[in-house]
Design a protein around this motif. Structure first.
Motif, PDB file in Angstrom:
ATOM      1  N   UNK A   9     -32.388 -16.097 -12.769  1.00 11.16           N
ATOM      2  CA  UNK A   9     -33.758 -15.982 -13.298  1.00 11.16           C
ATOM      3  C   UNK A   9     -34.202 -14.532 -13.504  1.00 11.16           C
ATOM      4  N   UNK A  10     -33.422 -13.602 -12.996  1.00  7.98           N
ATOM      5  CA  UNK A  10     -33.766 -12.179 -13.126  1.00  7.98           C
ATOM      6  C   UNK A  10     -32.722 -11.469 -13.979  1.00  7.98           C
ATOM      7  N   UNK A  11     -33.202 -10.551 -14.813  1.00  6.69           N
ATOM      8  CA  UNK A  11     -32.273  -9.714 -15.560  1.00  6.69           C
ATOM      9  C   UNK A  11     -32.488  -8.278 -15.093  1.00  6.69           C
ATOM     10  N   UNK A  12     -31.452  -7.689 -14.470  1.00  6.38           N
ATOM     11  CA  UNK A  12     -31.595  -6.324 -13.933  1.00  6.38           C
ATOM     12  C   UNK A  12     -31.422  -5.324 -15.067  1.00  6.38           C
ATOM     13  N   UNK A  13     -32.479  -4.561 -15.378  1.00  2.73           N
ATOM     14  CA  UNK A  13     -32.364  -3.543 -16.429  1.00  2.73           C
ATOM     15  C   UNK A  13     -32.323  -2.152 -15.814  1.00  2.73           C
ATOM     16  N   UNK A  14     -32.537  -2.075 -14.511  1.00  2.86           N
ATOM     17  CA  UNK A  14     -32.489  -0.790 -13.836  1.00  2.86           C
ATOM     18  C   UNK A  14     -32.161  -1.014 -12.359  1.00  2.86           C
ATOM     19  N   UNK A  15     -31.441  -0.060 -11.810  1.00  2.00           N
ATOM     20  CA  UNK A  15     -31.140  -0.135 -10.374  1.00  2.00           C
ATOM     21  C   UNK A  15     -31.624   1.137  -9.699  1.00  2.00           C
ATOM     22  N   UNK A  16     -32.145   1.008  -8.513  1.00  2.00           N
ATOM     23  CA  UNK A  16     -32.599   2.191  -7.769  1.00  2.00           C
ATOM     24  C   UNK A  16     -32.093   2.091  -6.332  1.00  2.00           C
ATOM     25  N   UNK A  59     -45.313 -18.548 -27.745  1.00  2.00           N
ATOM     26  CA  UNK A  59     -46.547 -18.022 -27.145  1.00  2.00           C
ATOM     27  C   UNK A  59     -46.285 -16.783 -26.281  1.00  2.00           C
ATOM     28  N   UNK A  60     -45.066 -16.644 -25.760  1.00  2.00           N
ATOM     29  CA  UNK A  60     -44.790 -15.584 -24.784  1.00  2.00           C
ATOM     30  C   UNK A  60     -45.152 -14.169 -25.258  1.00  2.00           C
ATOM     31  N   UNK A  61     -44.808 -13.771 -26.495  1.00  2.00           N
ATOM     32  CA  UNK A  61     -45.170 -12.404 -26.905  1.00  2.00           C
ATOM     33  C   UNK A  61     -46.683 -12.155 -26.830  1.00  2.00           C
ATOM     34  N   UNK A  62     -47.491 -13.144 -27.234  1.00  2.00           N
ATOM     35  CA  UNK A  62     -48.951 -12.981 -27.159  1.00  2.00           C
ATOM     36  C   UNK A  62     -49.409 -12.914 -25.707  1.00  2.00           C
ATOM     37  N   UNK A  63     -48.776 -13.715 -24.859  1.00  2.47           N
ATOM     38  CA  UNK A  63     -49.156 -13.712 -23.440  1.00  2.47           C
ATOM     39  C   UNK A  63     -48.778 -12.370 -22.799  1.00  2.47           C
ATOM     40  N   UNK A  64     -47.624 -11.826 -23.212  1.00  2.57           N
ATOM     41  CA  UNK A  64     -47.240 -10.475 -22.751  1.00  2.57           C
ATOM     42  C   UNK A  64     -48.298  -9.447 -23.165  1.00  2.57           C
ATOM     43  N   UNK A  65     -48.696  -9.505 -24.427  1.00  7.91           N
ATOM     44  CA  UNK A  65     -49.701  -8.551 -24.929  1.00  7.91           C
ATOM     45  C   UNK A  65     -51.015  -8.713 -24.188  1.00  7.91           C
ATOM     46  N   UNK A  66     -51.371  -9.965 -23.936  1.00  8.09           N
ATOM     47  CA  UNK A  66     -52.605 -10.287 -23.221  1.00  8.09           C
ATOM     48  C   UNK A  66     -52.576  -9.593 -21.849  1.00  8.09           C
ATOM     49  N   UNK A  67     -51.463  -9.792 -21.169  1.00 13.91           N
ATOM     50  CA  UNK A  67     -51.280  -9.218 -19.837  1.00 13.91           C
ATOM     51  C   UNK A  67     -51.443  -7.694 -19.854  1.00 13.91           C
ATOM     52  N   UNK A 102     -40.586  -5.411 -15.259  1.00 15.48           N
ATOM     53  CA  UNK A 102     -40.984  -4.825 -16.552  1.00 15.48           C
ATOM     54  C   UNK A 102     -41.551  -5.873 -17.503  1.00 15.48           C
ATOM     55  N   UNK A 103     -41.008  -7.074 -17.407  1.00 19.28           N
ATOM     56  CA  UNK A 103     -41.525  -8.162 -18.262  1.00 19.28           C
ATOM     57  C   UNK A 103     -41.403  -9.466 -17.481  1.00 19.28           C
ATOM     58  N   UNK A 104     -42.483 -10.244 -17.537  1.00 20.20           N
ATOM     59  CA  UNK A 104     -42.496 -11.516 -16.815  1.00 20.20           C
ATOM     60  C   UNK A 104     -41.446 -12.471 -17.374  1.00 20.20           C
ATOM     61  N   UNK A 105     -40.846 -13.232 -16.474  1.00 20.04           N
ATOM     62  CA  UNK A 105     -39.930 -14.281 -16.896  1.00 20.04           C
ATOM     63  C   UNK A 105     -40.623 -15.636 -16.819  1.00 20.04           C
ATOM     64  N   UNK A 156     -36.869 -12.824 -16.004  1.00 17.44           N
ATOM     65  CA  UNK A 156     -37.737 -11.676 -15.732  1.00 17.44           C
ATOM     66  C   UNK A 156     -36.896 -10.400 -15.830  1.00 17.44           C
ATOM     67  N   UNK A 157     -37.417  -9.382 -16.516  1.00 12.36           N
ATOM     68  CA  UNK A 157     -36.702  -8.100 -16.603  1.00 12.36           C
ATOM     69  C   UNK A 157     -37.141  -7.226 -15.432  1.00 12.36           C
TER      70      UNK A 157
END
Lengths: 187, 187
Positions: free
Chosen positions: A146-153, A89-97, A167-170, A181-182
């Motif tokens: 629970x978090x995946x770091x895809x960018x650092x600032x 279900x997650x991809x559809x929920x992402x699109x919904x969001x 960037x994306x809900x976990x 979560x990304x």
């Protein structure tokens, strides 16, 4: 049982044949033979009994283990039963969001988006009833579980190791991370 | 084992005490006693052995049954694992469906509704992957297993016992009806 009875009978016949030579001694010998035989038989049976009892207790222990394992398997199967569907279900929920994030001035459209937002909330509520929830991210301390770091600032005025953007809900199902979560993390 | 050894020794001692009276007959009596005792012991042990073996085989049979039941429980638990979540999702999916039925001339709104329609299709696809599908209704013969008639009409030119309208979608999970379709049937 059958075998031991036959064995005893055979010896009685043997002693009968020897009767003519010396009644008393042959009878005694026969009795002694029979006694030795019966005592051997007893020892043999006791060993066999001990062996079968041993097998019985081992089987009982295996049975107990097997029941315990089966219960744990069933519990685990029940606990994460919805994992596959939730993942699907997650991809559809992402699109919904994403669709809900649209901005508009059109009043009718605002009302439609509000209705859709309610549907979205309802879906998340159903997931929650099953033990699945969105992972908190923005403003939280970065947690590699629970978090995946895809960018650092490097943002001033924000504590280090804090999630500044998502960037994306976990999603987590009970104690199991379905998808981290990304996020963007402050150094 | 310990007990039977002691019993045999005791009888040997008894025969030793009677030795002075009549050696041969007392020895014979003692041997006979011992033999009877040993044979009784054998019979007793054989009965006990048969009993334990019997218990062993019954336990083995119980074990086999228990394993088979556990496997079936696990299979059943796996088969319908998503039922609760699906049931919980249905109200939101109903609302989603209703929201999508809105008619509009606004192009932006049409585009948003198209995007939402894709989200909706995606949700149904995820349910389908788990074995859950919408029940076919309109145009099908009324089937009390999957359809719930909430209204009856008499329409000419339509065969009798045919579903002519659907008020609420029904859902089936594998071979189990999660919710029957609420329908209008032609008499």
């Amino acid at each position: 049982m059958q075998n031991s009875d036959q064995a005893v009978e055979t010896e009685v016949n043997d002693s009968g044949a020897a009767e003519a030579v010396n009644e008393t001694s042959s009878e005694e010998a026969s009795l002694e033979d029979q006694l030795v035989h019966a005592q051997e038989k007893t020892v043999e049976l006791e060993a066999k009994l001990a062996e079968v009892e041993n097998r019985y207790y081992r089987l009982q222990a295996d049975f107990d283990n097997s029941r315990r394992r089966a219960r744990l398997d069933l519990e685990s199967s029940e606990k994460y039963r919805a994992q596959k569907l939730i993942s699907d279900l997650l991809p559809s929920i992402d699109n919904f969001e994403r669709a809900l994030q649209m901005e508009t001035d059109n009043e009718q459209m605002k009302s439609v988006l509000q209705g859709m937002e309610m549907v979205y909330r309802g879906l998340l509520e159903a997931l929650k009833n099953e033990g699945a929830e969105q992972i908190e991210a923005v403003g939280k301390e970065f947690d590699p579980q629970v978090h995946q770091a895809v960018m650092q600032v490097e943002v001033e005025g924000v504590e280090s190791n804090i999630v500044v953007e998502e960037f994306q809900k976990g999603y987590i199902l009970k104690d199991r991370v379905i998808r981290p979560a990304m996020v963007k993390v402050n150094l």
